[in-house]
Design an enzyme around this catalytic site. Structure first.
Site, PDB file in Angstrom:
ATOM      1  N   TYR A   5      27.669  -6.382 -14.858  1.00  0.00           N
ATOM      2  CA  TYR A   5      27.233  -7.371 -15.843  1.00  0.00           C
ATOM      3  C   TYR A   5      28.296  -7.668 -16.897  1.00  0.00           C
ATOM      4  CZ  TYR A   5      22.252  -7.903 -14.729  1.00  0.00           C
ATOM      5  OH  TYR A   5      21.048  -8.238 -14.151  1.00  0.00           O
ATOM      6  N   LYS A  11      26.146   3.352  -4.150  1.00  0.00           N
ATOM      7  CA  LYS A  11      26.623   2.845  -2.859  1.00  0.00           C
ATOM      8  C   LYS A  11      27.963   3.541  -2.615  1.00  0.00           C
ATOM      9  CE  LYS A  11      26.343   0.074   0.720  1.00  0.00           C
ATOM     10  NZ  LYS A  11      25.328   0.203   1.773  1.00  0.00           N
ATOM     11  N   ASP A  15      20.683   0.676  -0.676  1.00  0.00           N
ATOM     12  CA  ASP A  15      19.912  -0.016   0.377  1.00  0.00           C
ATOM     13  C   ASP A  15      18.734   0.844   0.828  1.00  0.00           C
ATOM     14  OD1 ASP A  15      21.856   1.711   1.370  1.00  0.00           O
ATOM     15  OD2 ASP A  15      22.473   0.413   3.025  1.00  0.00           O
ATOM     16  N   ASP A  27      18.576  -3.546 -12.173  1.00  0.00           N
ATOM     17  CA  ASP A  27      17.914  -4.835 -12.364  1.00  0.00           C
ATOM     18  C   ASP A  27      17.120  -5.180 -11.109  1.00  0.00           C
ATOM     19  OD1 ASP A  27      17.350  -7.381 -13.588  1.00  0.00           O
ATOM     20  OD2 ASP A  27      18.781  -8.238 -12.166  1.00  0.00           O
ATOM     21  N   ASP A  58      12.620  -5.050 -10.453  1.00  0.00           N
ATOM     22  CA  ASP A  58      11.749  -6.152 -10.015  1.00  0.00           C
ATOM     23  C   ASP A  58      10.995  -5.732  -8.756  1.00  0.00           C
ATOM     24  OD1 ASP A  58      12.770  -7.828 -12.035  1.00  0.00           O
ATOM     25  OD2 ASP A  58      12.653  -9.577 -10.723  1.00  0.00           O
TER      26      ASP A  58
END
Ligand code: IPM
Ligand code: MN
Length: 372
Positions: free
Chosen positions: A141, A191, A223, A247, A251
């Site tokens: 970000y 990751k 993942d 983020d 959701d």
């Protein structure tokens, strides 16, 4: 006990859920021995309209002088075409950065009456109680360079994922501390099979786990974590991860609770903390009195508990929210057959009414135990 709260309603449904949140706090004042003073500031699109910038200096100053900050939501189609420096979202990101709010806590707790609002099976989501600890002021970000440019092979674009060692250390430490207060299980999501930043992240988490040997640390690729989160969410307690991964995962996690309109968050640093629902400004339903104010109410509860130490009052709000849902009231986002749909303001009034019954929470706890 008196507390100063900065109110940043923002855009879209932000002002509607903020209005109800203030009424709720005024009700708490009447019932308990505490008082709140409110000062309003502008951030996001509404700040662009007034000041030509999504984060005016006076808003930052207002926040710094407060005991806590309550935020609605930012953004909307009216400002989508603007250059990135003056987009509403940039205001929110800069606010997080300037206040040093590096830790974003996103608790995800399945409320039994809402299991029918989730597309997932009861057997998958019943009893889920986890918390995502999202790094909030670094990573993809904020890294530079971030630009479009002309390279040797024509137009190209770059975003940068950069972390300083201390930034990873402090967020992972925060997550270990939280895990200690909960079920002592921490999943660090990365990751590391691809990203260098993830390999350092893993190394740091492993090093800290020696200090926190009472907490069980597990590493998981992003993942796989995205899959496990809807396959076996009950397995999770605390999840710690990079800004962008957090983020996305939060959701996804909101689906467990029935609606993104249910998830509160707390952003913590060294100064005043900021509390906001994780949902966006929902421009499509803004101004229609249909938005779900419950994520905002639960954010208010987090503020009372974490910033003001008012845990009884926080529980009272949580208990009231649970009891109203148990009675069958739903805002539109919580689609569920045979239930009574209510507006934003009706939901607000119902919750304010319910907090009078301070005993409810205890009863609800018993009810939940029976549901398990
Ligand atoms: C959130 C939001 C923000 C984010 C946007 C509005 C910039 O999606 O708080 O999750 O990406 O952090
Ligand atoms: Mn988000």
């Amino acid at each position: 006990m008196s507390f100063n709260i900065a109110l940043l309603a923002g855009d879209g449904i932000g002002p509607e859920v903020m209005f109800e949140s203030v009424l709720l706090l005024k009700e708490i004042e009447k019932l308990y021995n505490c008082s709140f003073s409110f000062r309003e500031g502008k951030v996001g699109g509404v700040a662009i309209e007034h000041y030509g910038t999504p984060l005016p200096e006076e808003t930052v100053e207002l926040c710094k002088r407060s005991d806590a900050i309550l935020l609605g939501a930012v953004g909307g189609p009216a400002w989508d075409h603007l250059p990135v420096e003056i987009r509403p979202e940039t205001g929110l990101l800069q606010l997080r950065k300037q206040l040093g709010l590096f830790a974003n806590l996103r608790p995800v707790k399945v409320i039994p009456p809402l299991t029918k609002s989730s597309p997932l099976k009861d057997s998958v989501i019943m009893g889920v109680d986890l918390c995502i600890v999202r790094e909030l002021t670094g990573g993809l970000y904020f890294g530079t360079p971030r630009e479009r440019r002309i390279g040797l092979e024509g137009e190209e674009v770059i975003d940068t994922l950069v972390y300083k060692r201390y930034e990873i250390e402090r967020i992972v430490r925060e997550a270990f501390e939280l895990a200690r207060l909960r079920k002592r299980k921490l999943v660090s999501v990365d990751k590391a099979n691809v990203l260098e930043s993830s390999r350092l992240w893993r190394e740091i988490a492993d090093a800290l786990s020696i200090e926190y040997s009472d907490v069980k640390l597990e590493h998981m690729y992003i993942d796989n974590a995205a899959m496990q989160l809807i396959k076996k969410p009950i397995e999770f307690d605390v999840i710690v991860t990079e800004n962008m991964f957090g983020d996305i995962l939060s959701d996804e996690a909101s689906v467990l609770t029935g609606s993104i309109g249910m998830l509160p968050s707390a952003s913590i640093g060294n100064g005043p903390s900021l509390y906001e629902p994780i949902h966006g400004s929902a421009p499509d339903i803004a101004g229609r009195n249909v938005a779900n104010p419950l994520a905002a109410f639960l954010s208010v509860a987090l503020m009372l508990r974490y910033s003001f130490g008012l845990s009884k009052e926080a529980e009272c709000i949580e208990g009231a929210v649970h009891s109203i849902l148990l009675e069958g009231y739903r805002t539109k986002d919580l689609a569920d057959e045979g239930k009574t749909f209510v507006s934003t303001s009706e939901m607000g009034a119902l919750v304010r009414d319910a907090i009078q019954n301070k005993y409810l929470d205890y009863e609800l706890v018993n009810f939940y135990e029976k549901c398990r």
